[in-house]
Design an enzyme around this catalytic site. Structure first.
Site, PDB file in Angstrom:
ATOM      1  CG  ASP A   1      -2.019  -0.982   1.188  1.00 25.88           C
ATOM      2  OD1 ASP A   1      -1.975  -1.880   0.335  1.00 25.88           O
ATOM      3  OD2 ASP A   1      -2.938  -0.866   2.017  1.00 25.88           O
TER       4      ASP A   1
ATOM      5  CG  HIS B   1       2.429  -0.069   4.200  1.00 29.36           C
ATOM      6  ND1 HIS B   1       2.054  -0.989   5.163  1.00 29.36           N
ATOM      7  CD2 HIS B   1       1.383   0.768   4.032  1.00 29.36           C
ATOM      8  CE1 HIS B   1       0.824  -0.712   5.572  1.00 29.36           C
ATOM      9  NE2 HIS B   1       0.385   0.354   4.907  1.00 29.36           N
TER      10      HIS B   1
HETATM   11 ZN   LIG Z   1      -2.509   3.022   3.450  1.00 28.11          ZN
END
Ligand SMILES: [Zn+2]
Length: 302
Positions: free
Chosen positions: A119, A268
């Site tokens: 993300d 991430h």
């Molecule tokens: Zn996020």
């Protein structure tokens, strides 16, 4: 932007006061993949993105999505045709359940799979290339859930992810809590990303993940209307948490601690995650897991 935000906050408050029954969001507890908890506080798990607040280049979603004509002109590009034909060739063998786990459509298919997701990009070319080098080494596909303002700042990085064969997901325009916005603003947050991704690589995302995993039924309806599958996650690597900063070993351990067949793993675009990925994928394989191709997942929850 600030005036708009203030207006939206007032509108949201009025709306909430009027309705008084904002839908609760089910957010998976990263420490317990078997029993999702009902979260009414919104910002439960994902709090990693801080530089976005001060980003001077961030513009309103409505400004970025102005070019309907440009989108239509892009629709016949070879890139679009290639991407759509690739999607059409992948049979839908898996589906997502209501707790965001990936499940096989029939008993003949492998249950021990994980979905890999990254993300909050696209941020940096080097990190993206290293992540995808590792994914390629393991013949794995992942969803890169991008924010629209980052795509606007780095359109070439979105093209890089797409051209290297990875899957783009929609993570809203800003990294803000969509549940705290008016419905109209939330719609813009979702659809502006569809627009800019379409303008940049010729296809629209089929997966949506709200920032902080925070959403409600109205948001889910918007996502559904845009032909996307709404998901949060079922296995949080906690790579955004202070305790994991610069600790790739902890990223790996957190994922393994919560590992279950069908784990939907939240990671991430962060340096310690980049560093952890190869060893993580090796360990997952050693445990008998394989990596589900996101394009093989049906776009309806069941
Ligand atoms: Zn996020």
């Amino acid at each position: 932007m600030f005036r708009l935000t203030a207006t939206c906050l007032i509108a949201t408050c009025l709306l909430l006061t009027a309705c008084g029954n904002e839908t609760e969001t089910v957010v998976q507890n990263p420490k317990d993949t078997s029993s999702p908890t009902v979260d009414t506080t919104a910002n439960s798990n994902e709090t990693e993105d801080t530089d976005q607040v001060n980003n001077p280049d961030k513009s309103k979603p409505s400004e970025a999505s102005s070019s309907q004509t440009a989108r239509e002109e892009n629709s016949d590009t070879m890139q679009n045709a290639d991407a759509e034909s690739t999607q059409a060739e992948i049979p839908k063998m898996y589906h997502m359940n209501e707790n965001y786990f990936i499940k096989p459509n029939d008993d003949s298919l492998e249950k021990k799979v994980v979905l890999l997701t990254f993300d909050d990009g696209p941020k940096e070319e080097d990190m993206i290339n290293q992540l995808i080098d590792t994914l390629d080494k393991h013949d794995a596909k992942a969803i890169f859930f991008v924010n629209g303002y980052r795509v606007q700042n780095n359109p070439d990085l979105l093209k890089l992810i797409h051209e290297r064969g990875q899957i783009i997901g929609n993570h809203a325009w800003d990294h803000e809590d969509l549940k705290k916005m008016s419905n109209a603003d939330a719609v813009r947050q979702v659809e502006s990303v569809q627009d800019i991704v379409k303008e940049t690589i010729g296809i629209t995302p089929q997966f949506f993940r709200p920032p902080f995993g925070s959403g409600n039924d109205a948001l889910k309806a918007v996502v559904d209307k845009n032909d996307m599958l709404y998901m949060t996650w079922s296995n949080g690597s906690l790579d955004w948490d202070k305790s994991v900063k610069d600790r790739p070993d902890k990223v790996i351990q957190n994922v393994l601690d919560q590992l279950n067949p069908g784990s939907n793993i939240l990671m991430h675009e962060l340096p310690w995650t980049v560093e952890a990925l190869d060893e993580l994928l090796i360990k997952l394989k050693e445990k008998g897991y394989s990596f589900v191709d996101p394009r093989s997942i049906e776009l309806k929850v069941r």
